[in-house]
Design a protein around this motif. Sequence first.
Motif, PDB file in Angstrom:
ATOM      1  N   HIS A 104      30.497  34.963  11.800  1.00 16.67           N
ATOM      2  CA  HIS A 104      30.800  35.182  10.387  1.00 16.67           C
ATOM      3  C   HIS A 104      32.127  35.933  10.318  1.00 16.67           C
ATOM      4  O   HIS A 104      32.245  37.025  10.849  1.00 16.67           O
ATOM      5  CB  HIS A 104      29.711  36.030   9.719  1.00 16.67           C
ATOM      6  N   VAL A 105      33.107  35.322   9.674  1.00 15.88           N
ATOM      7  CA  VAL A 105      34.448  35.915   9.626  1.00 15.88           C
ATOM      8  C   VAL A 105      35.034  35.745   8.234  1.00 15.88           C
ATOM      9  O   VAL A 105      34.809  34.718   7.585  1.00 15.88           O
ATOM     10  CB  VAL A 105      35.403  35.222  10.634  1.00 15.88           C
ATOM     11  N   LYS A 106      35.806  36.740   7.789  1.00 19.92           N
ATOM     12  CA  LYS A 106      36.556  36.603   6.537  1.00 19.92           C
ATOM     13  C   LYS A 106      37.904  35.971   6.862  1.00 19.92           C
ATOM     14  O   LYS A 106      38.649  36.483   7.687  1.00 19.92           O
ATOM     15  CB  LYS A 106      36.732  37.965   5.871  1.00 19.92           C
ATOM     16  N   VAL A 107      38.184  34.840   6.202  1.00 15.30           N
ATOM     17  CA  VAL A 107      39.409  34.084   6.460  1.00 15.30           C
ATOM     18  C   VAL A 107      40.316  34.184   5.235  1.00 15.30           C
ATOM     19  O   VAL A 107      39.847  34.029   4.098  1.00 15.30           O
ATOM     20  CB  VAL A 107      39.061  32.597   6.758  1.00 15.30           C
ATOM     21  N   PRO A 108      41.624  34.457   5.427  1.00 13.60           N
ATOM     22  CA  PRO A 108      42.525  34.574   4.274  1.00 13.60           C
ATOM     23  C   PRO A 108      42.725  33.243   3.554  1.00 13.60           C
ATOM     24  O   PRO A 108      42.669  32.174   4.164  1.00 13.60           O
ATOM     25  CB  PRO A 108      43.836  35.072   4.889  1.00 13.60           C
ATOM     26  N   LEU A 109      42.951  33.330   2.252  1.00 14.57           N
ATOM     27  CA  LEU A 109      43.258  32.151   1.440  1.00 14.57           C
ATOM     28  C   LEU A 109      44.764  32.073   1.228  1.00 14.57           C
ATOM     29  O   LEU A 109      45.397  33.074   0.906  1.00 14.57           O
ATOM     30  CB  LEU A 109      42.549  32.237   0.078  1.00 14.57           C
ATOM     31  N   HIS A 110      45.333  30.881   1.433  1.00 11.18           N
ATOM     32  CA  HIS A 110      46.756  30.645   1.161  1.00 11.18           C
ATOM     33  C   HIS A 110      46.847  29.740  -0.068  1.00 11.18           C
ATOM     34  O   HIS A 110      46.333  28.620  -0.055  1.00 11.18           O
ATOM     35  CB  HIS A 110      47.433  29.976   2.359  1.00 11.18           C
ATOM     36  N   PHE A 111      47.493  30.241  -1.112  1.00 10.22           N
ATOM     37  CA  PHE A 111      47.599  29.493  -2.364  1.00 10.22           C
ATOM     38  C   PHE A 111      48.868  28.642  -2.343  1.00 10.22           C
ATOM     39  O   PHE A 111      49.976  29.162  -2.246  1.00 10.22           O
ATOM     40  CB  PHE A 111      47.596  30.464  -3.549  1.00 10.22           C
ATOM     41  N   MET A 112      48.677  27.308  -2.423  1.00 11.12           N
ATOM     42  CA  MET A 112      49.788  26.361  -2.309  1.00 11.12           C
ATOM     43  C   MET A 112      50.171  25.805  -3.681  1.00 11.12           C
ATOM     44  O   MET A 112      49.327  25.685  -4.573  1.00 11.12           O
ATOM     45  CB  MET A 112      49.402  25.186  -1.389  1.00 11.12           C
ATOM     46  N   ASN A 113      51.462  25.436  -3.822  1.00  6.10           N
ATOM     47  CA  ASN A 113      51.982  24.745  -5.022  1.00  6.10           C
ATOM     48  C   ASN A 113      51.756  25.511  -6.323  1.00  6.10           C
ATOM     49  O   ASN A 113      51.543  24.914  -7.378  1.00  6.10           O
ATOM     50  CB  ASN A 113      51.358  23.339  -5.142  1.00  6.10           C
ATOM     51  N   GLN A 114      51.829  26.831  -6.246  1.00  6.80           N
ATOM     52  CA  GLN A 114      51.608  27.630  -7.459  1.00  6.80           C
ATOM     53  C   GLN A 114      52.683  27.372  -8.518  1.00  6.80           C
ATOM     54  O   GLN A 114      52.397  27.232  -9.695  1.00  6.80           O
ATOM     55  CB  GLN A 114      51.590  29.128  -7.108  1.00  6.80           C
ATOM     56  N   GLU A 115      53.961  27.285  -8.047  1.00  8.37           N
ATOM     57  CA  GLU A 115      55.083  27.138  -8.992  1.00  8.37           C
ATOM     58  C   GLU A 115      55.046  25.781  -9.677  1.00  8.37           C
ATOM     59  O   GLU A 115      55.555  25.624 -10.783  1.00  8.37           O
ATOM     60  CB  GLU A 115      56.440  27.287  -8.281  1.00  8.37           C
ATOM     61  N   ASN A 116      54.446  24.761  -9.009  1.00  9.37           N
ATOM     62  CA  ASN A 116      54.440  23.402  -9.557  1.00  9.37           C
ATOM     63  C   ASN A 116      53.209  23.106 -10.406  1.00  9.37           C
ATOM     64  O   ASN A 116      53.086  22.007 -10.948  1.00  9.37           O
ATOM     65  CB  ASN A 116      54.525  22.378  -8.420  1.00  9.37           C
ATOM     66  N   ALA A 117      52.284  24.050 -10.502  1.00  7.94           N
ATOM     67  CA  ALA A 117      51.079  23.817 -11.303  1.00  7.94           C
ATOM     68  C   ALA A 117      51.482  23.601 -12.758  1.00  7.94           C
ATOM     69  O   ALA A 117      52.280  24.370 -13.302  1.00  7.94           O
ATOM     70  CB  ALA A 117      50.132  25.009 -11.182  1.00  7.94           C
ATOM     71  N   PRO A 118      50.938  22.546 -13.424  1.00  6.37           N
ATOM     72  CA  PRO A 118      51.278  22.313 -14.835  1.00  6.37           C
ATOM     73  C   PRO A 118      51.035  23.541 -15.719  1.00  6.37           C
ATOM     74  O   PRO A 118      51.802  23.803 -16.645  1.00  6.37           O
ATOM     75  CB  PRO A 118      50.340  21.162 -15.231  1.00  6.37           C
ATOM     76  N   GLY A 119      49.979  24.287 -15.395  1.00 11.76           N
ATOM     77  CA  GLY A 119      49.668  25.483 -16.196  1.00 11.76           C
ATOM     78  C   GLY A 119      50.721  26.570 -16.085  1.00 11.76           C
ATOM     79  O   GLY A 119      50.852  27.425 -16.958  1.00 11.76           O
ATOM     80  N   VAL A 120      51.495  26.527 -14.985  1.00 13.29           N
ATOM     81  CA  VAL A 120      52.564  27.516 -14.785  1.00 13.29           C
ATOM     82  C   VAL A 120      53.890  26.945 -15.293  1.00 13.29           C
ATOM     83  O   VAL A 120      54.603  27.573 -16.076  1.00 13.29           O
ATOM     84  CB  VAL A 120      52.688  27.908 -13.291  1.00 13.29           C
ATOM     85  N   LYS A 121      54.189  25.707 -14.869  1.00  7.88           N
ATOM     86  CA  LYS A 121      55.479  25.094 -15.163  1.00  7.88           C
ATOM     87  C   LYS A 121      55.623  24.766 -16.652  1.00  7.88           C
ATOM     88  O   LYS A 121      56.648  25.033 -17.268  1.00  7.88           O
ATOM     89  CB  LYS A 121      55.620  23.813 -14.329  1.00  7.88           C
ATOM     90  N   LEU A 122      54.579  24.174 -17.227  1.00 11.58           N
ATOM     91  CA  LEU A 122      54.644  23.741 -18.624  1.00 11.58           C
ATOM     92  C   LEU A 122      53.969  24.729 -19.570  1.00 11.58           C
ATOM     93  O   LEU A 122      54.404  24.904 -20.702  1.00 11.58           O
ATOM     94  CB  LEU A 122      53.977  22.361 -18.773  1.00 11.58           C
ATOM     95  N   GLY A 123      52.894  25.340 -19.094  1.00  9.19           N
ATOM     96  CA  GLY A 123      52.126  26.227 -19.979  1.00  9.19           C
ATOM     97  C   GLY A 123      52.562  27.673 -19.939  1.00  9.19           C
ATOM     98  O   GLY A 123      52.036  28.503 -20.672  1.00  9.19           O
ATOM     99  N   HIS A 124      53.521  28.008 -19.029  1.00 10.66           N
ATOM    100  CA  HIS A 124      54.006  29.385 -18.880  1.00 10.66           C
ATOM    101  C   HIS A 124      52.889  30.374 -18.533  1.00 10.66           C
ATOM    102  O   HIS A 124      52.952  31.545 -18.897  1.00 10.66           O
ATOM    103  CB  HIS A 124      54.744  29.858 -20.150  1.00 10.66           C
ATOM    104  N   GLY A 125      51.866  29.853 -17.845  1.00  8.28           N
ATOM    105  CA  GLY A 125      50.766  30.715 -17.447  1.00  8.28           C
ATOM    106  C   GLY A 125      51.074  31.440 -16.149  1.00  8.28           C
ATOM    107  O   GLY A 125      52.080  31.170 -15.483  1.00  8.28           O
ATOM    108  N   ILE A 126      50.212  32.373 -15.806  1.00  9.25           N
ATOM    109  CA  ILE A 126      50.353  33.087 -14.528  1.00  9.25           C
ATOM    110  C   ILE A 126      49.080  32.853 -13.715  1.00  9.25           C
ATOM    111  O   ILE A 126      47.993  32.699 -14.262  1.00  9.25           O
ATOM    112  CB  ILE A 126      50.594  34.604 -14.713  1.00  9.25           C
ATOM    113  N   VAL A 127      49.258  32.803 -12.401  1.00  7.22           N
ATOM    114  CA  VAL A 127      48.129  32.559 -11.498  1.00  7.22           C
ATOM    115  C   VAL A 127      47.447  33.888 -11.175  1.00  7.22           C
ATOM    116  O   VAL A 127      48.109  34.863 -10.804  1.00  7.22           O
ATOM    117  CB  VAL A 127      48.611  31.879 -10.198  1.00  7.22           C
ATOM    118  N   ASN A 128      46.157  33.917 -11.355  1.00  6.94           N
ATOM    119  CA  ASN A 128      45.367  35.097 -10.982  1.00  6.94           C
ATOM    120  C   ASN A 128      44.558  34.759  -9.736  1.00  6.94           C
ATOM    121  O   ASN A 128      43.763  33.818  -9.756  1.00  6.94           O
ATOM    122  CB  ASN A 128      44.394  35.475 -12.116  1.00  6.94           C
TER     123      ASN A 128
END
Length: 200
Positions: free
Chosen positions: A100-124
Amino acid sequence: MKVVAFERSVQGTGASRRLRNAGKTPGIIYGGAAEPKMIELDHNALFHALKKEAFHSSILDIEVEGKAEKALLRAFQMHPFKPLVLHVDFQRVSATDKIHVKVPLHFMNQENAPGVKLGHGIVNHILNELEVSCLPADLPEFLEVDLGNAELGQTLHLSDIKLPKGVSAITHGDENPAIASISLPAGGVSEAAEGETPAA
């Protein structure tokens, strides 16, 4: 990753202090059929290794007196205010027993997400790591979370992540926990909402 360690025979606070003064860090390897083994490691090499993400989530080859053992980093103790590693714990792993191990998450393509690029949202990032169960050979260094298609107001859950073969997630209570979401910053207005504003 390879770690070179040396067996230590003396224990106690005084002995540990002398080790640290000599640039060494006391530690222990435990688990499996073998007895716990007291070890010492080069402090500077360990300090720099602890800064690497992979050191916390990979199977390590710990070489003690020329004999290698496979282990996981389980715990380490830092000085309250000095850049000093006081103690480190490693747990032996067996090729046939699941870990049982905790593995880090790598968040990919954040800048290209429609919610960020078009919706001006921020990723939480709701989670930054995920606890998994797998055989040592199947342990991933990290898990990818692809946000490339995420819309404004959308929440990605565990079910949206593709886990590698042989790897299963360990959830505590919540079967499908939220991983990340895209929302408007406080006081923000999306382009879609702006377009709906009636003309004066």
